[in-house]
Scaffold this motif. Structure first.
Motif, mmCIF file in Angstrom:
data_model
loop_
_atom_site.group_PDB
_atom_site.id
_atom_site.type_symbol
_atom_site.label_atom_id
_atom_site.label_comp_id
_atom_site.label_asym_id
_atom_site.label_seq_id
_atom_site.Cartn_x
_atom_site.Cartn_y
_atom_site.Cartn_z
ATOM 1 N N HIS A 49 0.918 -1.019 -0.197
ATOM 2 C CA HIS A 49 -0.004 0.034 0.093
ATOM 3 C C HIS A 49 0.934 1.305 -0.079
ATOM 4 O O HIS A 49 1.957 1.053 0.485
ATOM 5 N N VAL A 50 0.246 2.467 -0.415
ATOM 6 C CA VAL A 50 1.262 3.423 -0.323
ATOM 7 C C VAL A 50 0.350 4.663 0.210
ATOM 8 O O VAL A 50 -0.784 4.601 0.340
ATOM 9 N N ARG A 51 1.144 5.950 0.692
ATOM 10 C CA ARG A 51 0.503 6.709 1.537
ATOM 11 C C ARG A 51 0.888 8.097 0.824
ATOM 12 O O ARG A 51 2.088 8.004 0.062
ATOM 13 N N LYS A 52 0.111 9.177 0.808
ATOM 14 C CA LYS A 52 0.641 10.492 0.466
ATOM 15 C C LYS A 52 1.618 10.895 1.644
ATOM 16 O O LYS A 52 1.838 10.193 2.704
ATOM 17 N N ASP A 53 2.497 11.953 1.447
ATOM 18 C CA ASP A 53 3.454 12.241 2.543
ATOM 19 C C ASP A 53 2.783 12.691 3.793
ATOM 20 O O ASP A 53 3.442 12.456 5.065
ATOM 21 N N ASN A 54 1.533 12.860 3.797
ATOM 22 C CA ASN A 54 0.736 13.200 5.176
ATOM 23 C C ASN A 54 0.172 12.177 5.884
ATOM 24 O O ASN A 54 -0.169 11.990 6.800
ATOM 25 N N GLY A 55 0.531 10.994 5.180
ATOM 26 C CA GLY A 55 0.216 9.607 5.907
ATOM 27 C C GLY A 55 -0.978 9.001 5.212
ATOM 28 O O GLY A 55 -1.562 7.950 5.806
ATOM 29 N N THR A 56 -2.003 9.687 4.692
ATOM 30 C CA THR A 56 -3.252 9.263 4.361
ATOM 31 C C THR A 56 -3.075 8.545 3.138
ATOM 32 O O THR A 56 -2.254 8.628 2.229
ATOM 33 N N PRO A 57 -3.769 7.349 3.113
ATOM 34 C CA PRO A 57 -3.639 6.298 1.865
ATOM 35 C C PRO A 57 -4.177 6.722 0.631
ATOM 36 O O PRO A 57 -4.921 7.683 0.518
ATOM 37 N N THR A 58 -3.462 6.417 -0.265
ATOM 38 C CA THR A 58 -3.790 6.983 -1.908
ATOM 39 C C THR A 58 -3.530 5.652 -2.685
ATOM 40 O O THR A 58 -2.904 4.508 -2.554
ATOM 41 N N GLN A 59 -4.310 5.532 -3.948
ATOM 42 C CA GLN A 59 -4.032 4.540 -5.064
ATOM 43 C C GLN A 59 -3.288 5.190 -6.098
ATOM 44 O O GLN A 59 -3.449 4.555 -7.062
ATOM 45 N N ASP A 60 -2.732 6.273 -5.780
ATOM 46 C CA ASP A 60 -2.074 7.009 -6.987
ATOM 47 C C ASP A 60 -1.144 6.183 -7.626
ATOM 48 O O ASP A 60 -0.075 5.856 -7.051
ATOM 49 N N LYS A 61 -1.239 6.132 -8.803
ATOM 50 C CA LYS A 61 -0.421 5.249 -9.714
ATOM 51 C C LYS A 61 1.143 5.770 -9.624
ATOM 52 O O LYS A 61 2.221 4.911 -9.650
ATOM 53 N N ALA A 62 1.201 6.985 -9.805
ATOM 54 C CA ALA A 62 2.716 7.423 -9.470
ATOM 55 C C ALA A 62 3.454 7.274 -8.149
ATOM 56 O O ALA A 62 4.554 7.065 -8.253
ATOM 57 N N VAL A 63 2.659 7.376 -7.092
ATOM 58 C CA VAL A 63 3.291 7.024 -5.823
ATOM 59 C C VAL A 63 3.627 5.488 -5.680
ATOM 60 O O VAL A 63 4.801 5.038 -5.457
ATOM 61 N N PHE A 64 2.891 4.765 -6.442
ATOM 62 C CA PHE A 64 3.092 3.194 -6.368
ATOM 63 C C PHE A 64 4.394 2.914 -7.285
ATOM 64 O O PHE A 64 5.272 2.157 -6.929
ATOM 65 N N LYS A 65 4.401 3.800 -8.475
ATOM 66 C CA LYS A 65 5.439 3.640 -9.348
ATOM 67 C C LYS A 65 6.678 3.918 -8.778
ATOM 68 O O LYS A 65 7.771 3.145 -8.584
ATOM 69 N N LYS A 66 6.571 4.931 -7.844
ATOM 70 C CA LYS A 66 7.820 5.258 -7.232
ATOM 71 C C LYS A 66 8.616 4.483 -6.248
ATOM 72 O O LYS A 66 9.710 4.015 -5.967
ATOM 73 N N ALA A 67 7.463 3.944 -5.502
ATOM 74 C CA ALA A 67 7.684 2.721 -4.321
ATOM 75 C C ALA A 67 8.452 1.578 -5.179
ATOM 76 O O ALA A 67 9.389 0.913 -4.553
ATOM 77 N N ILE A 68 7.642 0.976 -6.194
ATOM 78 C CA ILE A 68 7.930 -0.078 -6.753
ATOM 79 C C ILE A 68 9.525 -0.042 -7.293
ATOM 80 O O ILE A 68 10.400 -0.696 -7.056
ATOM 81 N N ASP A 69 9.655 1.072 -7.959
ATOM 82 C CA ASP A 69 10.812 1.327 -8.453
ATOM 83 C C ASP A 69 12.052 1.322 -7.652
ATOM 84 O O ASP A 69 13.145 0.794 -7.835
ATOM 85 N N LEU A 70 11.765 1.938 -6.428
ATOM 86 C CA LEU A 70 12.975 1.842 -5.250
ATOM 87 C C LEU A 70 12.987 0.746 -4.631
ATOM 88 O O LEU A 70 14.275 0.160 -4.356
ATOM 89 N N VAL A 71 12.099 -0.204 -4.538
ATOM 90 C CA VAL A 71 12.131 -1.429 -4.030
ATOM 91 C C VAL A 71 12.931 -2.436 -4.962
ATOM 92 O O VAL A 71 14.053 -3.019 -4.594
ATOM 93 N N ARG A 72 12.734 -2.233 -6.296
ATOM 94 C CA ARG A 72 13.221 -2.771 -7.060
ATOM 95 C C ARG A 72 15.072 -2.829 -7.254
ATOM 96 O O ARG A 72 15.616 -3.571 -7.596
ATOM 97 N N SER A 73 15.162 -1.303 -6.964
ATOM 98 C CA SER A 73 16.556 -1.060 -7.012
ATOM 99 C C SER A 73 17.335 -1.777 -6.081
ATOM 100 O O SER A 73 18.665 -1.889 -5.683
ATOM 101 N N LYS A 74 16.608 -2.312 -5.028
ATOM 102 C CA LYS A 74 17.027 -2.970 -3.722
ATOM 103 C C LYS A 74 17.068 -4.314 -3.662
ATOM 104 O O LYS A 74 18.131 -4.937 -3.107
ATOM 105 N N CYS A 75 16.106 -4.914 -4.296
ATOM 106 C CA CYS A 75 15.960 -6.506 -4.057
ATOM 107 C C CYS A 75 14.907 -6.835 -5.315
ATOM 108 O O CYS A 75 14.206 -6.297 -5.776
#
Ligand code: ZN
Length: 274
Positions: A49-75
């Protein structure tokens, strides 16, 4: 069927807050660090799941993409995005991250009480979600909170919207839905389609720990993480998600189950070649 135990870590969720659990990962950067620690501790699937910077949940694709890319860069963890989203979101909102073609996504198999709130999943919504996952070759985790949800999933199978191998997430102890009790889990498991994989997801500290033992006794897999439980023991918060993963891995190994790594999961669930 492989006997390796798959550990999923649900590190953030939609409802847990920083006030409840100070180590909750919120930003994509924090999620990537938390995911990597969970991976090192033995988790092979990240339930995201991802959140906006203020902690509220979001289904925003852009935030998901950023999180997925960062996870992918590590493992190389298998990433399972949520389509449950959070209470009050529309189906269109919830479905957005599937278009990023993650390897897996959760698919709620029925309407469910969530304490005084509820999440609506009618059969038409489920069909739409299952069809989208099929279109993008995303393997669903069929989340069942009540027994009727198992039967609803079987309707989708019959309609050709779901394909084997099936992976069920048995989510027990959400307030207002089926409790975690070992005989409830056992009954659910008996009603799954032949050969289905399943992961026990006990909600709350006691149910989460009990469900690890229930899953081991019945040959299933395990999910831990702050979405489901924030405590290590009664009154003692977990230091981080990895501490919960480490314990689950230790218990599984003590019971003679080898821990699956991401490529084992890809082979077991026949995930799409990336
Ligand atoms: Zn979730």
């Amino acid at each position: 069927m492989s006997d390796k135990l798959i550990l999923t870590c649900a590190i953030t969720g939609a409802e847990t807050t920083r006030e409840q659990q100070p180590a909750l990962p919120i930003t994509p950067e924090e999620i990537a660090i938390g995911a990597f620690e969970a991976y090192e501790a033995g988790a092979s699937i990240l339930h995201l799941h991802v959140r906006k910077d203020n902690g509220t949940p979001t289904q925003d694709k852009a935030v998901f993409k950023k999180a997925i890319d960062l996870v992918r860069s590590k493992c190389d963890m298998v990433i399972e995005v949520t389509t449950g989203g959070a209470v009050g979101m529309t189906p269109e909102e919830r479905l957005q991250p599937v278009t990023l073609k993650p390897e897996m996504a959760s698919l709620d198999c029925g309407t469910v009480n969530f304490g005084d709130e509820y999440i609506i999943n009618t059969l038409p919504i489920m069909r739409e979600f299952a069809a989208a996952m099929k279109e993008y070759s995303v393997r669903p985790t069929l989340e069942c909170f009540d027994l009727g949800h198992v039967y609803a999933s079987k309707m989708l199978i019959k309609e050709g919207l779901l394909e084997a191998p099936y992976h069920y997430g048995l989510v027990l102890n959400v307030p207002g839905a089926a409790r975690y009790e070992v005989d409830v889990l056992e009954f659910f498991v008996r009603k799954l389609p032949e050969g289905a994989y399943w992961t026990a997801m006990g909600i709350g500290g006691k149910a989460n720990l009990d469900a690890i033992y229930g899953a081991l006794a019945l040959g299933g897999n395990v999910r831990v993480g702050f979405e489901d439980n924030i405590y290590y023991s009664r009154g003692r918060l977990a230091k981080n998600n990895a501490e919960l993963v480490e314990r689950a891995a230790r218990i599984a190994k003590d019971c003679g189950r080898e821990i699956a790594r991401p490529d084992d999961v890809r082979a077991m669930f026949k995930l799409r070649k990336a």
